[in-house]
Design an enzyme around this catalytic site. Sequence first.
Site, PDB file in Angstrom:
ATOM      1  N   THR A 112      -1.610   2.651 -10.506  1.00 47.48           N
ATOM      2  CA  THR A 112      -2.508   2.620 -11.562  1.00 47.48           C
ATOM      3  C   THR A 112      -1.751   3.687 -12.599  1.00 47.48           C
ATOM      4  O   THR A 112      -1.418   3.033 -13.698  1.00 47.48           O
ATOM      5  CB  THR A 112      -3.985   2.909 -11.407  1.00 47.48           C
ATOM      6  OG1 THR A 112      -4.620   2.023 -10.635  1.00 47.48           O
ATOM      7  CG2 THR A 112      -4.642   3.142 -12.857  1.00 47.48           C
TER       8      THR A 112
ATOM      9  N   TRP B 145      -2.359   1.938  -1.354  1.00 45.80           N
ATOM     10  CA  TRP B 145      -2.587   0.877  -2.378  1.00 45.80           C
ATOM     11  C   TRP B 145      -1.411  -0.212  -2.134  1.00 45.80           C
ATOM     12  O   TRP B 145      -1.511  -1.362  -2.572  1.00 45.80           O
ATOM     13  CB  TRP B 145      -2.248   1.595  -3.622  1.00 45.80           C
ATOM     14  CG  TRP B 145      -3.746   1.815  -4.268  1.00 45.80           C
ATOM     15  CD1 TRP B 145      -3.868   1.468  -5.614  1.00 45.80           C
ATOM     16  CD2 TRP B 145      -4.747   2.963  -3.855  1.00 45.80           C
ATOM     17  NE1 TRP B 145      -5.309   1.979  -5.882  1.00 45.80           N
ATOM     18  CE2 TRP B 145      -5.788   2.596  -4.802  1.00 45.80           C
ATOM     19  CE3 TRP B 145      -4.937   3.518  -2.921  1.00 45.80           C
ATOM     20  CZ2 TRP B 145      -6.887   3.319  -4.901  1.00 45.80           C
ATOM     21  CZ3 TRP B 145      -5.785   4.469  -2.762  1.00 45.80           C
ATOM     22  CH2 TRP B 145      -7.112   4.216  -3.805  1.00 45.80           C
TER      23      TRP B 145
ATOM     24  N   ASN C 251      -6.140  -1.243  -0.553  1.00 47.70           N
ATOM     25  CA  ASN C 251      -6.989  -1.279  -1.730  1.00 47.70           C
ATOM     26  C   ASN C 251      -7.054  -2.504  -2.803  1.00 47.70           C
ATOM     27  O   ASN C 251      -6.208  -2.787  -3.060  1.00 47.70           O
ATOM     28  CB  ASN C 251      -6.581  -0.082  -2.574  1.00 47.70           C
ATOM     29  CG  ASN C 251      -7.342   0.025  -3.873  1.00 47.70           C
ATOM     30  OD1 ASN C 251      -8.526   0.557  -3.532  1.00 47.70           O
ATOM     31  ND2 ASN C 251      -6.938  -0.362  -5.013  1.00 47.70           N
ATOM     32  N   GLU C 252      -8.218  -3.031  -2.792  1.00 49.72           N
ATOM     33  CA  GLU C 252      -8.782  -3.931  -3.541  1.00 49.72           C
ATOM     34  C   GLU C 252      -7.611  -5.472  -3.162  1.00 49.72           C
ATOM     35  O   GLU C 252      -7.389  -6.099  -4.327  1.00 49.72           O
ATOM     36  CB  GLU C 252      -8.839  -3.724  -4.973  1.00 49.72           C
ATOM     37  CG  GLU C 252      -9.794  -2.688  -5.443  1.00 49.72           C
ATOM     38  CD  GLU C 252      -9.574  -1.928  -6.751  1.00 49.72           C
ATOM     39  OE1 GLU C 252      -8.712  -2.532  -7.501  1.00 49.72           O
ATOM     40  OE2 GLU C 252     -10.388  -1.091  -7.024  1.00 49.72           O
TER      41      GLU C 252
ATOM     42  N   GLU D 176     -15.321   2.983  -4.308  1.00 49.64           N
ATOM     43  CA  GLU D 176     -14.716   3.423  -5.614  1.00 49.64           C
ATOM     44  C   GLU D 176     -15.733   3.135  -6.568  1.00 49.64           C
ATOM     45  O   GLU D 176     -16.396   1.952  -6.715  1.00 49.64           O
ATOM     46  CB  GLU D 176     -13.478   2.728  -5.905  1.00 49.64           C
ATOM     47  CG  GLU D 176     -12.680   3.551  -7.139  1.00 49.64           C
ATOM     48  CD  GLU D 176     -11.247   2.824  -7.189  1.00 49.64           C
ATOM     49  OE1 GLU D 176     -10.244   2.495  -6.087  1.00 49.64           O
ATOM     50  OE2 GLU D 176     -10.932   2.470  -8.122  1.00 49.64           O
TER      51      GLU D 176
END
Length: 662
Positions: free
Chosen positions: A88, A130, A176-177, A252
């Site tokens: 990010t 991530w 993550n995601e 989150e």
Amino acid sequence: MIMLAWGSFIFLLVQLAPANSIAFDDSVGYGRQFDGIGGLSGGGATSKLLINYPEQFRSEVLDFLFKPSFGASLQILKVEIGGDVQSTDGTEASHMHYSWEENYERGYEWWMMKEAKKRNPNIKLYGLPWGFPGWVGDGTGNPYHNVSKTADYIVRWINGAKSKHNLTIDYVGIWNERPYNIAYIKTLRKVLDERGFQHTQIIASDNKWEIAADLSKDAELKKIVHAIGCHYPGTYSSHEAQHVGKILWSSEDYCQKNNETGGACWARVINRNFVHGYMTSTIAWDLIASYYTNLPGWDMGLMTAKEPWNGHYVVSPPIWASAHTTQFTEIGWSYLKHGHGVGTLPKGGTYVGLVNPRRDHLTIVMESMTFEHSKCQWDWKSPFKVSPQNVSLSLEGKWAEIKEMNMWFTQLGFDGKSNIFFEKKSPLKFTRGKATVFLDLNQIITLTTLKTGRKGSYPPSPPHTEFPLPYSDNFDGYRVHEEPFYLSQQTGAFEVLTEGENGFVRQMVTQMTIPWCKSADGVKKAYNVFGEFAWTDIAVAFDFRIPTVNGSSGVFVGARANRGGCGSSTTSGIFFFALPDKFVLSTDIERKRTVMGGELSYSPGAWHRIALSVLDNTVKLSFDGHTVYHGDVPTSSSAGWAALGTDNYGLADFDNLEINSA
Ligand SMILES: *[C@@H]1O[C@H](CO)[C@@H](O)[C@H](O)[C@H]1NC(C)=O
Ligand SMILES: *[C@@H]1O[C@H](CO)[C@@H](O)[C@H](O)[C@H]1NC(C)=O
Ligand SMILES: *[C@@H]1O[C@H](CO)[C@@H](O)[C@H](O)[C@H]1NC(C)=O
Ligand SMILES: *[C@@H]1O[C@H](CO)[C@@H](O)[C@H](O)[C@H]1NC(C)=O
Ligand SMILES: *[C@@H]1O[C@H](CO)[C@@H](O)[C@H](O)[C@H]1NC(C)=O
């Protein structure tokens, strides 16, 4: 008949609580267990600049985040398990760049976790990847290619936390995601158990609620997933998730500038995630905005500290929004039941009641955030209405004996001046368990039987200043494997190594990663940005060396680099690439928009120096002290950071960085 009907009507009137009244009663039992309010360091590189703060101010910032009864007093710290990928706002270092090495000195998350524990030994730690180094997927780009290998990689991180840093990791996530994989979750549990980490619980899957369907079909999976962690739930959970018999978390949330809107967003989700969605923990992205302005989501931390060169920091509204809950609860308290101390206020807004395990303390948090002012980035639903109101409180059962409750008050003003943050008011008196409190728009009120609570403060931090010029760094005096402080790595992994007395920076990534944002890592240019986004005219120079084994295909120096984060591959600016057989001047980082090029020749293994200086439209490039180009450049980007990087994933060394106004 008539009399009887009339009689029942009277009876009803007496039994119904007065309009606008809310009752707190635990004789009907309790709701779910409260699991804590937390912040996320990483996801990615969001704490980057904090570690280099002058110790006094760094310690003050950490107190505002973690110290109990002081500021945000966070109860959970979630960190990124670095994977050498752009996550990010930058990349965080993996503990295993290569399959044959292991290192627990890299990055700043170990440090952050230790500082948090030092202040609050009860804080819970939660790790989540991530992305992963490429070798983890045997080069396939799939972390589930060999689930044993990935579980081994993750459990090594948990073991490193324990053996090298004496840190117990309480929770671990999946990816993550990104998609989860059931075989992987089961293997992860097995490897955790085999290596003595039975207490480390699995949270899945840090995406939306979709794993609830698999949990209801697979009893073994259901047993090993401790809680469903959903991102940006918008305060609601799915029907299926609520009925699958698992703990629900907003793992989150927030994602808003830390101005008053951010404070309102955070106060609203902390309460409503439980009121609407039965979520018992809420974790903010991100913990601390310690990354350069203009990187994605800048200033979206619970507070901001991004000027390590002077120590300036800002304690922002979300810190005090957190305090309203965290300073008067602990993990292990129980929510009251919906309708018996948890719900929506008669004229909008919400309230939650929480009780300690000994059942002798009660904390009530009320919020009246308006739709217009409490937007979080990713959770916007249909409008709702809130009006000023007098709320009648009715303490029932054993709580009816309470004579007064301590009161803490916040008013958000949205004009930068009429705010009141976390102020202690005189206690609210109760008569036979009854009291009335006025709640205006955009307020938070905590009522508690606890006598603790403190609005911590320090003298103002040093004033804001820009990145200091001239700046130079010879990378001596660092700890080995530490990250260069001001270089904000966007792709690749950069760390300080030494050769004799000399410290230098090496780019470590040699293989395509398992990325979180393909767009960024796929460009395979490992690079850093640094300085001010507003820089136009600037001079940057450094020494570099390409190692003879696994060396990169070249290096570059850049100015006016206008993008980072997942958009890193589309960064424009002015880039001078020094390749062993030529130089290239380009206005994009991918070297697609080449302005010109020319001859250059050097062999790997020796140090060379490149310099770029930009003044208006005039660019000067030099190599080993000789000017190789001096002329105009049609710039596509008028301002941006300075940059330094490699032409592909391959090793490269950097030293003696100098930055000057042109
Ligand atoms: C998967 O990884 C493990 C651990 O690294 C290794 O021992 C095993 O041979 C691998 N399996 C396959 C099929 O490659
Ligand atoms: C490790 O941490 C625990 C608390 O979690 C503490 O009691 C113990 O003293 C620490 N051990 C060392 C060697 O620092
Ligand atoms: C709240 O109560 C006070 C005192 O009784 C009254 O003056 C005020 O108008 C009430 N406000 C609202 C919004 O009902
Ligand atoms: C806070 O920042 C956001 C994003 O820039 C903006 O939309 C909002 O209006 C700001 N709120 C206040 C009160 O300034
Ligand atoms: C460097 O290259 C050698 C030979 O090609 C290879 O065996 C080794 O794994 C590489 N090292 C790194 C760090 O990639």
